[in-house]
Scaffold this motif. Structure first.
Motif, short mmCIF file in Angstrom:
data_model
loop_
_atom_site.label_atom_id
_atom_site.label_comp_id
_atom_site.label_asym_id
_atom_site.label_seq_id
_atom_site.Cartn_x
_atom_site.Cartn_y
_atom_site.Cartn_z
N ARG A 1 6.83 7.86 4.14
CA ARG A 1 5.55 7.26 4.53
C ARG A 1 5.77 6.04 5.42
O ARG A 1 5.05 5.83 6.40
CB ARG A 1 4.77 6.87 3.27
N GLU B 1 1.00 4.08 -2.99
CA GLU B 1 0.76 5.49 -2.67
C GLU B 1 1.88 6.39 -3.17
O GLU B 1 1.64 7.53 -3.58
CB GLU B 1 0.58 5.62 -1.16
N THR C 1 0.71 7.07 -11.42
CA THR C 1 -0.36 6.20 -11.92
C THR C 1 0.10 5.31 -13.07
O THR C 1 -0.50 4.26 -13.31
CB THR C 1 -1.55 7.04 -12.39
N GLU D 1 4.34 4.61 9.43
CA GLU D 1 3.41 3.48 9.41
C GLU D 1 3.95 2.34 10.29
O GLU D 1 5.16 2.14 10.40
CB GLU D 1 3.22 2.96 7.99
N ALA E 1 0.83 -1.21 0.00
CA ALA E 1 0.00 0.00 0.00
C ALA E 1 0.86 1.25 0.00
O ALA E 1 0.55 2.24 -0.69
CB ALA E 1 -0.93 -0.02 1.22
N ILE E 2 1.96 1.22 0.75
CA ILE E 2 2.86 2.37 0.82
C ILE E 2 3.52 2.60 -0.54
O ILE E 2 3.67 3.75 -1.00
CB ILE E 2 3.93 2.15 1.91
#
Length: 593
Positions: free
Chosen positions: A360, A322, A326, A364, A318-319
């Motif tokens: 990030r 993110e 794209t 987390e 997920a990190i």
């Protein structure tokens, strides 16, 4: 002569025939009728003897005859018209078709035809049709037909159900169907029908259909066959439409299994390898490969279980998602390894991206564990460069960075493991500290170097670190352990070894932890080492561990006195413990002589 032949034909006919005369009341109303003549087939179909009918009225033969039946016969005799209907006789088990027609004034004929065989065939066809309709409904298959000459089409009820439209059995205008009923699909249908008519292909299409009644989306498959007229020209198209949603979803699931990683939802190695070939084109230069490896996954799996390891991987994925643009193609290609394909991306952009991901990751956590990912990248800028060499360079850089980042991560993880173990079991924390102190005192009694004493002290503190992976219910069970539970407990020395061996500076201590449950006579575990084959440090831990366990309260028993504990050590010296070390431990550590 002709009249005789006529009578003979009627008499021998396979069609039932009877001549009747109406009987009227004073008001002219028909109240009965009398049989004048009947042929053989008639009375056989009626299930009566012929002689019984002649000269008799219908009410004399069957008093239950309905008044309506007599009135029908009277009306026919008067009007000169005819009546025809079908009926079934439960007595004979036959279906008959009855025709009543006027012959002379006041007279009429009853003609009966045995239609049993035809009715059985019709019923069989009807049953077959009903079964087909039922089967089509179960399979969500509808039929349709388009008349190319009249431009009208018909569809079965199931076809209407698929579209969510009120059913009509009538032919409807094809133009109306295209524009008002099926507006979203008429272009596709027109092209497919045109190809079929021109014999360029077949009408065989799949499309996503929105049910107009429920609003649900379905996948449907429609096929059609061209039917030619006698002149060989296109006349009709007959086809089916079927709901294939279930099969389509299964296909998508299989496709997902083929190309997606089930745990993280990212692409898998198979997709990555195929995508790499597709992406390795001149128009995608500069093409950058970014490789990431999650630090400490094995350590976390061994310590906290694979569920925690899986959670770590999902969070890492997920990190990465993110932090990537794209157009990035992100894949998980190994247990803890990710690769990102970045077309038309240079090194400056990649450096910024890595900083974003690492920033990030710092904030987390998975449980109490921090997330650490080591990265390496390489960019292909010239067409002649081999993509495999680009990958190799990116991987080498990742491993180089991992050399510096992973040890720090493992050290933090071990500290977290110890903290977590102590948080869930305070008794274990106190025990570890006491064993550590006893090991330190043994090192001093043996006059070891300060480095060795500190090592003994540390390994005494960590000797039960493997219990982090043991079920808390087993660790705190008040009664006797089962054989299975005992096996589970015995795993802790191996788990402790795996945890500590991941940290370079603790690799030697890991060996001592592995062997601290070995016994002097070779009956211990996990390797069954004997006497001096057991590491010296492990023999010290074994004595300190046993002594503290005996002199401390446990959930399954009360503590022993020091005297009783020493007697137990002496009793097991030479079998469970190194006898020389037991003697030293008693004299120099416990009694401090």
């Amino acid at each position: 002569m002709k009249e005789n032949r006529k009578k003979t034909v009627i008499k021998k006919s396979s069609v039932g025939y009877a001549q009747c005369r109406i009987i009227r009341d004073n008001n002219g109303n028909s109240v009965d009728y009398r049989f004048i003549s009947v042929n053989d087939c008639f009375w056989q179909l009626m299930g009566l003897e012929g002689s019984v009918l002649i000269g008799k009225t219908i009410l004399q033969i069957d008093p239950n005859t309905e008044k309506a039946w007599i009135e029908i016969c009277g009306n026919v005799a008067l009007s000169g018209e005819s009546e025809q209907f079908e009926s079934y006789s439960s007595d004979s088990g036959k279906y008959v078709e009855t025709t009543i027609c006027s012959t002379n004034i006041g007279e009429f004929a009853i003609i009966i035809v045995d239609i049993t065989a035809r009715k059985h065939l019709e019923n069989a066809l009807k049953e077959s049709e009903n079964r087909l309709i039922a089967a089509q409904k179960m399979a969500h298959v509808g039929n349709w037909e388009l008349n190319l000459e009249t431009k009208k089409m018909w569809a079965s009820e199931e076809a209407f159900n698929l579209y969510g439209i009120d059913y009509t059995s009538e032919y409807i205008s094809f133009d109306l169907a295209r524009k008002s009923i099926l507006p979203a699909y008429h272009d596709l249908m027109d092209q497919s029908l045109q190809n079929l008519i021109q014999q360029k292909g077949t009408y065989n299409i799949e499309f996503e259909l929105k049910n107009q009644m429920t609003g649900e989306l379905h996948y449907v498959h429609s096929i059609g066959s061209l039917i030619l007229n006698d002149d060989g020209k296109p006349w009709k198209v007959s086809g089916t439409i079927q709901d294939i949603t279930e099969n389509k979803l299964k296909e998508e699931k299989i496709q997902k299994l083929n190309f997606y990683d089930q745990l993280t939802g990212l692409f898998n190695r198979r997709f990555y390898e195929e995508e790499l070939i597709r992406t390795d084109k001149k128009e995608n230069l500069p093409l950058t490969l970014l490789i990431g490896d999650v630090n400490g996954l094995k350590l976390i799996n061994d310590s906290f279980g694979h569920d925690m390891g899986d959670a770590l991987l999902k969070k890492a994925a997920a990190i990465i998602i993110e932090g990537c643009p794209t157009n990035a193609v992100i894949s998980r290609i190994g247990g803890d390894e990710f690769v990102v394909l970045l077309p038309r991306t240079n090194g400056i952009e990649i450096e910024k991206m890595i900083k974003r991901i690492k920033a990030r990751a710092l904030i987390e956590k998975v449980g109490s564990m921090h997330i650490s990912i080591s990265f390496g990248y390489e960019t292909k800028v010239r067409e002649h460069e081999k993509i495999k060499e680009v990958f190799k360079k990116a991987e080498d850089r990742m491993y180089h960075n991992k050399l510096f980042e992973s040890p720090s991560m493992r050290g933090k993880t071990v500290k977290t493991i110890i903290k977590t173990l102590y948080e869930k079991n305070k008794r274990e924390e106190q025990h570890s500290h006491r064993v550590s102190k006893l090991c330190e005192e043994m090192g001093e009694a043996l006059e070891l170097s300060e480095i060795k004493i500190n090592e003994l002290k540390t390994v005494g503190l960590l000797h039960d670190i493997g219990k982090i992976a043991i079920d808390e219910k087993i660790l705190n069970k008040p009664g006797k352990l089962t054989a299975e539970e005992q096996k589970e407990i015995e795993r802790h020395s191996e788990i402790g070894y795996r945890i500590l061996s991941t940290v370079n500076e603790m690799a030697e201590m890991a060996e001592f932890v592995l062997a601290h449950q070995e016994k002097w006579d070779g009956s211990g575990y996990p390797k069954g080492l004997k006497a001096t084959k057991i590491p010296f440090e492990s023999r010290i831990i074994a004595i300190a561990d046993a002594y503290d366990a005996m002199t401390s309260d446990r959930v399954y028993r009360s503590k022993m006195t020091i005297k009783m504990a020493l007697e137990e050590l002496l009793a097991n010296a030479g079998t469970q413990f190194d006898p020389a070390l037991v003697d030293l431990f008693i004299k120099k550590v416990v009694l401090k002589e």
